[in-house]
Design a protein around this motif. Structure first.
Motif, PDB file in Angstrom:
ATOM      1  N   UNK A  31      -7.181   6.867 -12.070  1.00  0.00           N
ATOM      2  CA  UNK A  31      -8.192   6.538 -11.045  1.00  0.00           C
ATOM      3  C   UNK A  31      -8.684   5.100 -11.226  1.00  0.00           C
ATOM      4  N   UNK A  45      -7.975  -6.444  -2.156  1.00  0.00           N
ATOM      5  CA  UNK A  45      -8.973  -6.771  -1.139  1.00  0.00           C
ATOM      6  C   UNK A  45      -9.595  -8.126  -1.361  1.00  0.00           C
ATOM      7  N   UNK A  52       0.823  -1.212   0.000  1.00  0.00           N
ATOM      8  CA  UNK A  52       0.000   0.000   0.000  1.00  0.00           C
ATOM      9  C   UNK A  52       0.859   1.266   0.000  1.00  0.00           C
ATOM     10  N   UNK A  92     -10.103   4.611   0.246  1.00  0.00           N
ATOM     11  CA  UNK A  92     -10.091   3.192  -0.143  1.00  0.00           C
ATOM     12  C   UNK A  92      -8.782   2.527   0.242  1.00  0.00           C
ATOM     13  N   UNK A  93      -7.653   3.265   0.126  1.00  0.00           N
ATOM     14  CA  UNK A  93      -6.366   2.682   0.534  1.00  0.00           C
ATOM     15  C   UNK A  93      -6.369   2.425   2.036  1.00  0.00           C
ATOM     16  N   UNK A 135      -0.591   8.278   4.486  1.00  0.00           N
ATOM     17  CA  UNK A 135      -1.815   8.681   3.793  1.00  0.00           C
ATOM     18  C   UNK A 135      -2.399   9.943   4.399  1.00  0.00           C
ATOM     19  N   UNK A 182      -8.983   1.821   3.932  1.00  0.00           N
ATOM     20  CA  UNK A 182      -9.878   0.699   4.224  1.00  0.00           C
ATOM     21  C   UNK A 182      -9.212  -0.623   3.865  1.00  0.00           C
ATOM     22  N   UNK A 198      -9.819  16.053  -9.610  1.00  0.00           N
ATOM     23  CA  UNK A 198      -8.743  15.705  -8.668  1.00  0.00           C
ATOM     24  C   UNK A 198      -9.224  15.868  -7.236  1.00  0.00           C
ATOM     25  N   UNK A 204      -5.923   2.617 -10.134  1.00  0.00           N
ATOM     26  CA  UNK A 204      -5.798   2.483  -8.687  1.00  0.00           C
ATOM     27  C   UNK A 204      -6.950   1.675  -8.100  1.00  0.00           C
ATOM     28  N   UNK A 205      -8.165   1.910  -8.642  1.00  0.00           N
ATOM     29  CA  UNK A 205      -9.320   1.146  -8.139  1.00  0.00           C
ATOM     30  C   UNK A 205      -9.144  -0.337  -8.413  1.00  0.00           C
ATOM     31  N   UNK A 263     -11.186  10.077  -2.237  1.00  0.00           N
ATOM     32  CA  UNK A 263     -11.827   8.772  -2.390  1.00  0.00           C
ATOM     33  C   UNK A 263     -10.782   7.667  -2.434  1.00  0.00           C
ATOM     34  N   UNK A 264      -9.701   7.898  -3.205  1.00  0.00           N
ATOM     35  CA  UNK A 264      -8.636   6.894  -3.311  1.00  0.00           C
ATOM     36  C   UNK A 264      -7.933   6.729  -1.965  1.00  0.00           C
ATOM     37  N   UNK A 265      -7.721   7.839  -1.250  1.00  0.00           N
ATOM     38  CA  UNK A 265      -7.083   7.750   0.062  1.00  0.00           C
ATOM     39  C   UNK A 265      -7.923   6.943   1.046  1.00  0.00           C
ATOM     40  N   UNK A 292       0.195   7.089  -6.579  1.00  0.00           N
ATOM     41  CA  UNK A 292      -0.823   8.139  -6.638  1.00  0.00           C
ATOM     42  C   UNK A 292      -0.179   9.527  -6.688  1.00  0.00           C
ATOM     43  N   UNK A 304      -6.619  -1.843  -5.958  1.00  0.00           N
ATOM     44  CA  UNK A 304      -7.158  -1.986  -4.604  1.00  0.00           C
ATOM     45  C   UNK A 304      -8.172  -3.110  -4.526  1.00  0.00           C
ATOM     46  N   UNK A 344       0.340   4.343  -2.653  1.00  0.00           N
ATOM     47  CA  UNK A 344       0.301   5.767  -2.281  1.00  0.00           C
ATOM     48  C   UNK A 344       1.337   6.561  -3.082  1.00  0.00           C
ATOM     49  N   UNK A 364      -5.942  11.613 -15.763  1.00  0.00           N
ATOM     50  CA  UNK A 364      -6.522  11.549 -14.415  1.00  0.00           C
ATOM     51  C   UNK A 364      -7.509  10.396 -14.317  1.00  0.00           C
ATOM     52  N   UNK A 388     -11.442  12.847  -6.590  1.00  0.00           N
ATOM     53  CA  UNK A 388     -10.847  11.513  -6.733  1.00  0.00           C
ATOM     54  C   UNK A 388      -9.816  11.252  -5.635  1.00  0.00           C
ATOM     55  N   UNK A 389      -9.026  12.253  -5.272  1.00  0.00           N
ATOM     56  CA  UNK A 389      -7.909  12.018  -4.362  1.00  0.00           C
ATOM     57  C   UNK A 389      -8.359  11.594  -2.957  1.00  0.00           C
TER      58      UNK A 389
END
Lengths: 88, 130
Positions: free
Chosen positions: A72, A83, A31, B83-84, B35, B86, B73, A75-76, B79-81, A38, A79, A35, A68, B76-77
């Protein structure tokens, strides 16, 4: 004046991306690497926008927008793979 | 000319926040704290740099595209944080030395589910005996 400021910001963003690559190389878990990836994505978007202003070729703003959204989704997917063990 | 100074102010402010975020990424000891540093500093720095570019680009269509990218941005930023964070919590990533949890959500949920399962089992056992 404005060109020197923008050039300094571009050089700084490249240095920050290198520092984030150091973190992605030596991160203890997966993780940390997500990060760092990102951060590198956000820096690349800013570099594209600043170069589109310096070069006066404003079509690159659309490229940054697509970048962008693609980052996104990537990254989804990473993740969700971490999981649940599968993507689809 | 005034607009250029305002743009330089916003650009250098965003640059400062990006510096702070990357120093946090390098120096902090844990996934969660990294994070915590990046989810805020990176969003704010990117937003300020984009506002500075909006003062420079004096054209309506390009300003609209920049506003769209900034909205993307900014949504999205975080939301991604989230999810990471979680994912790290569900995988049981260890925290740094000396930190502790105040309210462990997953543990409380697991305890409640176990208690409910025990009550269900005792009810079914009572019915099967009679």
């Amino acid at each position: 004046m404005i060109n020197t400021v923008l050039n300094i910001i571009v050089v700084g963003l490249i240095l920050f991306s290198l520092l984030a690559i150091i973190r992605a190389y030596s991160g203890p878990t997966v993780l940390d690497r997500v990060v760092a990836m990102n951060v590198i994505t956000t820096n690349v978007v800013l570099i594209i926008l600043i170069f589109s202003f310096l070069d006066k070729s404003f079509y690159y703003i659309d490229v940054a927008f697509v970048f962008v959204l693609g980052a996104f989704i990537g990254t989804l997917c990473i993740l969700k793979l971490l999981r649940e063990g599968h993507i689809i | 000319m005034v607009l250029q100074y305002v743009a330089v102010f916003f650009l250098l402010g965003g640059f400062f926040f990006l510096i702070v975020g990357v120093i946090g990424l390098i120096r902090l000891p844990d996934v969660y704290t990294r994070m915590h540093a990046l989810g805020k500093c990176d969003t704010l720095g990117t937003g300020m740099v984009l506002i500075g570019l909006m003062f420079l680009v004096q054209d309506v269509t390009n300003i609209t595209k920049l506003i769209l990218i900034m909205a993307m941005i900014i949504t999205i930023n975080p939301v991604v944080t989230h999810l990471i964070a979680k994912t790290a919590y569900n995988r049981g990533t260890p925290m740094a030395e000396g930190s502790f949890l105040i309210n462990d959500y997953v543990a409380s949920q697991r305890r409640r589910r176990k208690r409910q399962l025990e009550t269900n089992l005792s009810k079914e056992g009572g019915e099967s005996q009679t």
